[in-house]
Design a protein around this motif. Structure first.
Motif, PDB file in Angstrom:
ATOM      1  N   PHE A 112      91.907  -6.651  42.603  1.00 45.19           N
ATOM      2  CA  PHE A 112      93.408  -6.680  42.993  1.00 45.19           C
ATOM      3  C   PHE A 112      94.333  -6.755  41.616  1.00 45.19           C
ATOM      4  CE2 PHE A 112      91.167  -7.817  46.715  1.00 45.19           C
ATOM      5  CZ  PHE A 112      91.919  -7.136  47.700  1.00 45.19           C
ATOM      6  N   LYS A 113      93.676  -7.124  40.725  1.00 47.37           N
ATOM      7  CA  LYS A 113      94.302  -6.990  39.247  1.00 47.37           C
ATOM      8  C   LYS A 113      94.611  -5.580  38.795  1.00 47.37           C
ATOM      9  CE  LYS A 113      95.590 -11.004  37.416  1.00 47.37           C
ATOM     10  NZ  LYS A 113      96.654 -11.647  37.312  1.00 47.37           N
ATOM     11  N   SER A 114      93.582  -4.687  39.289  1.00 43.94           N
ATOM     12  CA  SER A 114      93.592  -3.346  38.926  1.00 43.94           C
ATOM     13  C   SER A 114      94.170  -2.548  39.693  1.00 43.94           C
ATOM     14  CB  SER A 114      92.224  -2.782  38.237  1.00 43.94           C
ATOM     15  OG  SER A 114      91.299  -2.987  39.342  1.00 43.94           O
ATOM     16  N   ASN A 115      94.424  -2.837  40.949  1.00 44.23           N
ATOM     17  CA  ASN A 115      94.853  -2.220  41.981  1.00 44.23           C
ATOM     18  C   ASN A 115      95.989  -3.039  42.934  1.00 44.23           C
ATOM     19  OD1 ASN A 115      93.132   0.251  42.163  1.00 44.23           O
ATOM     20  ND2 ASN A 115      91.741  -1.276  42.050  1.00 44.23           N
ATOM     21  N   ASN A 116      97.131  -2.829  42.440  1.00 47.44           N
ATOM     22  CA  ASN A 116      98.177  -3.944  43.032  1.00 47.44           C
ATOM     23  C   ASN A 116      98.573  -3.934  44.541  1.00 47.44           C
ATOM     24  OD1 ASN A 116      98.556  -5.189  40.449  1.00 47.44           O
ATOM     25  ND2 ASN A 116     100.246  -3.638  39.909  1.00 47.44           N
ATOM     26  N   LEU A 117      98.663  -5.035  45.030  1.00 49.04           N
ATOM     27  CA  LEU A 117      98.881  -4.934  46.449  1.00 49.04           C
ATOM     28  C   LEU A 117     100.593  -4.709  46.529  1.00 49.04           C
ATOM     29  CD1 LEU A 117      97.383  -8.302  47.064  1.00 49.04           C
ATOM     30  CD2 LEU A 117      96.948  -6.449  48.247  1.00 49.04           C
ATOM     31  N   LEU A 118     100.905  -4.032  47.478  1.00 49.93           N
ATOM     32  CA  LEU A 118     102.351  -3.603  47.643  1.00 49.93           C
ATOM     33  C   LEU A 118     103.156  -4.550  48.335  1.00 49.93           C
ATOM     34  CD1 LEU A 118     101.491  -0.001  48.289  1.00 49.93           C
ATOM     35  CD2 LEU A 118     101.899  -0.799  46.078  1.00 49.93           C
ATOM     36  N   SER A 119     102.775  -5.385  48.890  1.00 53.25           N
ATOM     37  CA  SER A 119     103.576  -6.255  49.788  1.00 53.25           C
ATOM     38  C   SER A 119     103.803  -7.633  49.223  1.00 53.25           C
ATOM     39  CB  SER A 119     103.056  -6.741  51.260  1.00 53.25           C
ATOM     40  OG  SER A 119     101.756  -7.676  51.269  1.00 53.25           O
ATOM     41  N   ASN A 120     104.732  -8.355  49.896  1.00 52.66           N
ATOM     42  CA  ASN A 120     104.863  -9.960  49.204  1.00 52.66           C
ATOM     43  C   ASN A 120     103.258 -10.611  49.305  1.00 52.66           C
ATOM     44  OD1 ASN A 120     107.398  -9.764  49.130  1.00 52.66           O
ATOM     45  ND2 ASN A 120     108.216 -10.273  51.069  1.00 52.66           N
ATOM     46  N   LYS A 121     102.574 -10.042  49.722  1.00 51.58           N
ATOM     47  CA  LYS A 121     101.011 -10.770  49.641  1.00 51.58           C
ATOM     48  C   LYS A 121     100.647 -10.882  48.089  1.00 51.58           C
ATOM     49  CE  LYS A 121      98.683 -10.395  53.052  1.00 51.58           C
ATOM     50  NZ  LYS A 121      98.040  -9.981  54.397  1.00 51.58           N
ATOM     51  N   ASN A 122     101.240 -10.046  47.496  1.00 48.46           N
ATOM     52  CA  ASN A 122     100.970  -9.952  45.886  1.00 48.46           C
ATOM     53  C   ASN A 122     101.363 -11.519  45.373  1.00 48.46           C
ATOM     54  OD1 ASN A 122      99.686  -8.547  43.694  1.00 48.46           O
ATOM     55  ND2 ASN A 122     101.914  -8.146  42.879  1.00 48.46           N
ATOM     56  N   ILE A 123     102.514 -11.848  45.881  1.00 46.43           N
ATOM     57  CA  ILE A 123     102.747 -13.364  45.336  1.00 46.43           C
ATOM     58  C   ILE A 123     101.792 -14.373  45.454  1.00 46.43           C
ATOM     59  CG2 ILE A 123     104.322 -15.218  45.477  1.00 46.43           C
ATOM     60  CD1 ILE A 123     106.377 -12.780  46.323  1.00 46.43           C
ATOM     61  N   ASN A 124     101.136 -14.303  46.819  1.00 49.75           N
ATOM     62  CA  ASN A 124     100.032 -15.083  47.070  1.00 49.75           C
ATOM     63  C   ASN A 124      99.044 -14.958  46.270  1.00 49.75           C
ATOM     64  OD1 ASN A 124     101.506 -15.879  49.314  1.00 49.75           O
ATOM     65  ND2 ASN A 124     100.718 -14.853  50.725  1.00 49.75           N
ATOM     66  N   PHE A 125      98.500 -13.758  46.113  1.00 46.73           N
ATOM     67  CA  PHE A 125      97.492 -13.256  45.231  1.00 46.73           C
ATOM     68  C   PHE A 125      97.632 -13.836  43.778  1.00 46.73           C
ATOM     69  CE2 PHE A 125      95.752 -10.305  41.929  1.00 46.73           C
ATOM     70  CZ  PHE A 125      94.379 -10.618  42.166  1.00 46.73           C
ATOM     71  N   ASN A 126      98.665 -13.694  43.332  1.00 49.02           N
ATOM     72  CA  ASN A 126      98.915 -14.177  41.696  1.00 49.02           C
ATOM     73  C   ASN A 126      98.798 -15.753  42.150  1.00 49.02           C
ATOM     74  OD1 ASN A 126      99.611 -11.606  40.568  1.00 49.02           O
ATOM     75  ND2 ASN A 126     101.779 -11.895  41.316  1.00 49.02           N
ATOM     76  N   ASN A 127      99.302 -16.435  43.006  1.00 52.56           N
ATOM     77  CA  ASN A 127      99.029 -18.023  42.723  1.00 52.56           C
ATOM     78  C   ASN A 127      97.830 -18.211  43.202  1.00 52.56           C
ATOM     79  OD1 ASN A 127     101.850 -18.343  42.591  1.00 52.56           O
ATOM     80  ND2 ASN A 127     102.089 -18.534  44.924  1.00 52.56           N
ATOM     81  N   PHE A 128      97.108 -17.513  43.884  1.00 53.04           N
ATOM     82  CA  PHE A 128      95.589 -17.434  44.249  1.00 53.04           C
ATOM     83  C   PHE A 128      94.964 -17.486  42.893  1.00 53.04           C
ATOM     84  CE2 PHE A 128      91.580 -15.133  45.127  1.00 53.04           C
ATOM     85  CZ  PHE A 128      91.049 -16.076  46.002  1.00 53.04           C
ATOM     86  N   THR A 129      95.196 -16.582  41.910  1.00 50.25           N
ATOM     87  CA  THR A 129      94.584 -15.946  40.924  1.00 50.25           C
ATOM     88  C   THR A 129      94.993 -17.411  39.935  1.00 50.25           C
ATOM     89  OG1 THR A 129      94.855 -14.013  41.048  1.00 50.25           O
ATOM     90  CG2 THR A 129      94.658 -14.567  38.794  1.00 50.25           C
ATOM     91  N   LYS A 130      95.947 -17.878  39.769  1.00 56.46           N
ATOM     92  CA  LYS A 130      96.284 -19.051  38.895  1.00 56.46           C
ATOM     93  C   LYS A 130      95.338 -20.192  39.196  1.00 56.46           C
ATOM     94  CE  LYS A 130     101.163 -17.920  38.196  1.00 56.46           C
ATOM     95  NZ  LYS A 130     102.677 -18.094  38.575  1.00 56.46           N
ATOM     96  N   VAL A 131      95.301 -20.747  40.393  1.00 55.23           N
ATOM     97  CA  VAL A 131      94.300 -21.626  40.806  1.00 55.23           C
ATOM     98  C   VAL A 131      93.014 -21.311  40.534  1.00 55.23           C
ATOM     99  CG1 VAL A 131      93.615 -23.186  42.973  1.00 55.23           C
ATOM    100  CG2 VAL A 131      96.051 -22.572  42.700  1.00 55.23           C
ATOM    101  N   ALA A 132      92.527 -20.143  40.781  1.00 52.71           N
ATOM    102  CA  ALA A 132      91.208 -19.821  40.543  1.00 52.71           C
ATOM    103  C   ALA A 132      90.851 -20.001  39.094  1.00 52.71           C
ATOM    104  CB  ALA A 132      90.727 -18.309  40.912  1.00 52.71           C
ATOM    105  N   PHE A 133      91.708 -19.650  38.256  1.00 53.63           N
ATOM    106  CA  PHE A 133      91.583 -19.872  36.635  1.00 53.63           C
ATOM    107  C   PHE A 133      91.532 -21.403  36.329  1.00 53.63           C
ATOM    108  CE2 PHE A 133      92.898 -14.826  36.323  1.00 53.63           C
ATOM    109  CZ  PHE A 133      91.606 -14.878  35.854  1.00 53.63           C
ATOM    110  N   LEU A 134      92.614 -22.038  36.992  1.00 51.37           N
ATOM    111  CA  LEU A 134      92.457 -23.453  36.608  1.00 51.37           C
ATOM    112  C   LEU A 134      91.140 -24.192  37.113  1.00 51.37           C
ATOM    113  CD1 LEU A 134      96.115 -24.265  37.819  1.00 51.37           C
ATOM    114  CD2 LEU A 134      95.369 -24.477  35.309  1.00 51.37           C
ATOM    115  N   MET A 135      90.557 -23.713  38.069  1.00 51.13           N
ATOM    116  CA  MET A 135      89.234 -24.232  38.890  1.00 51.13           C
ATOM    117  C   MET A 135      88.346 -23.915  37.764  1.00 51.13           C
ATOM    118  SD  MET A 135      89.702 -23.556  42.813  1.00 51.13           S
ATOM    119  CE  MET A 135      87.958 -24.277  43.183  1.00 51.13           C
ATOM    120  N   GLN A 136      88.095 -22.795  37.240  1.00 47.75           N
ATOM    121  CA  GLN A 136      87.239 -22.112  36.266  1.00 47.75           C
ATOM    122  C   GLN A 136      87.153 -23.082  35.075  1.00 47.75           C
ATOM    123  OE1 GLN A 136      88.063 -18.545  34.306  1.00 47.75           O
ATOM    124  NE2 GLN A 136      85.923 -18.033  34.510  1.00 47.75           N
TER     125      GLN A 136
END
Length: 156
Positions: A112-136
């Motif tokens: 999803f980083k290399s193929n962007n979502l087009l809807s507002n769901k991209n905001i959810n994805f970006n937050n999801f990504t931040k949390v996943a990296f914090l968990m890592q």
């Protein structure tokens, strides 16, 4: 509602209409990641669960009518991760879910980083990504990290 057929009232009004069987489609493959990106843009979910007692999890999921279970097998094969769940309390629903943090970090996020979502769901994805990296980085195990995750989760 369309997938459930006509109501009894409509069956009476349109008594001459005969239902058409949906064809069973098999041996399909996903030829482009853009198809999957578009599908997830409409039907997917990037979920963050954060409780005050350091329990944090992220999950990627897609839900569909159970007749589309074969589609989820194709998606699971394409992504090479995840599971297909059927919940007994919702017998007509099937879910494709990725729980494993490594799969989320190595397969879901890069896609999803290399193929962007087009809807507002991209905001959810970006937050999801931040949390996943914090968990890592195991930051969810600290008070400050957990507070940061809860703050990210609550952003809409």
């Amino acid at each position: 509602a369309m997938g459930k057929g006509l109501s009894n009232k409509l069956k009476i009004i349109f008594g001459n209409i005969k239902p058409v069987e949906r064809p069973f489609i098999c041996n399909q493959v996903i030829e482009s990641p853009l198809w999957l990106i578009g599908f997830v843009d409409g039907e997917g979910c990037f979920y963050i669960k954060a409780l005050n007692n350091k329990k944090v999890s992220v999950k990627f999921s897609i839900s569909q009518h159970s007749r589309d279970k074969e589609l989820f097998k194709i998606i699971k094969n394409y992504l090479n991760c995840g599971i297909i769940e059927e919940v007994s309390t919702r017998p007509n629903i099937v879910n494709f879910v990725v729980y494993r943090l490594d799969d989320i970090l190595l397969k879901i996020i890069p896609l999803f980083k290399s193929n962007n979502l087009l809807s507002n769901k991209n905001i959810n994805f970006n937050n999801f990504t931040k949390v996943a990296f914090l968990m890592q980085k195991k930051e969810h195990l600290t008070k400050e990290g957990l507070e940061k995750i809860i703050e990210i989760k609550n952003k809409r």
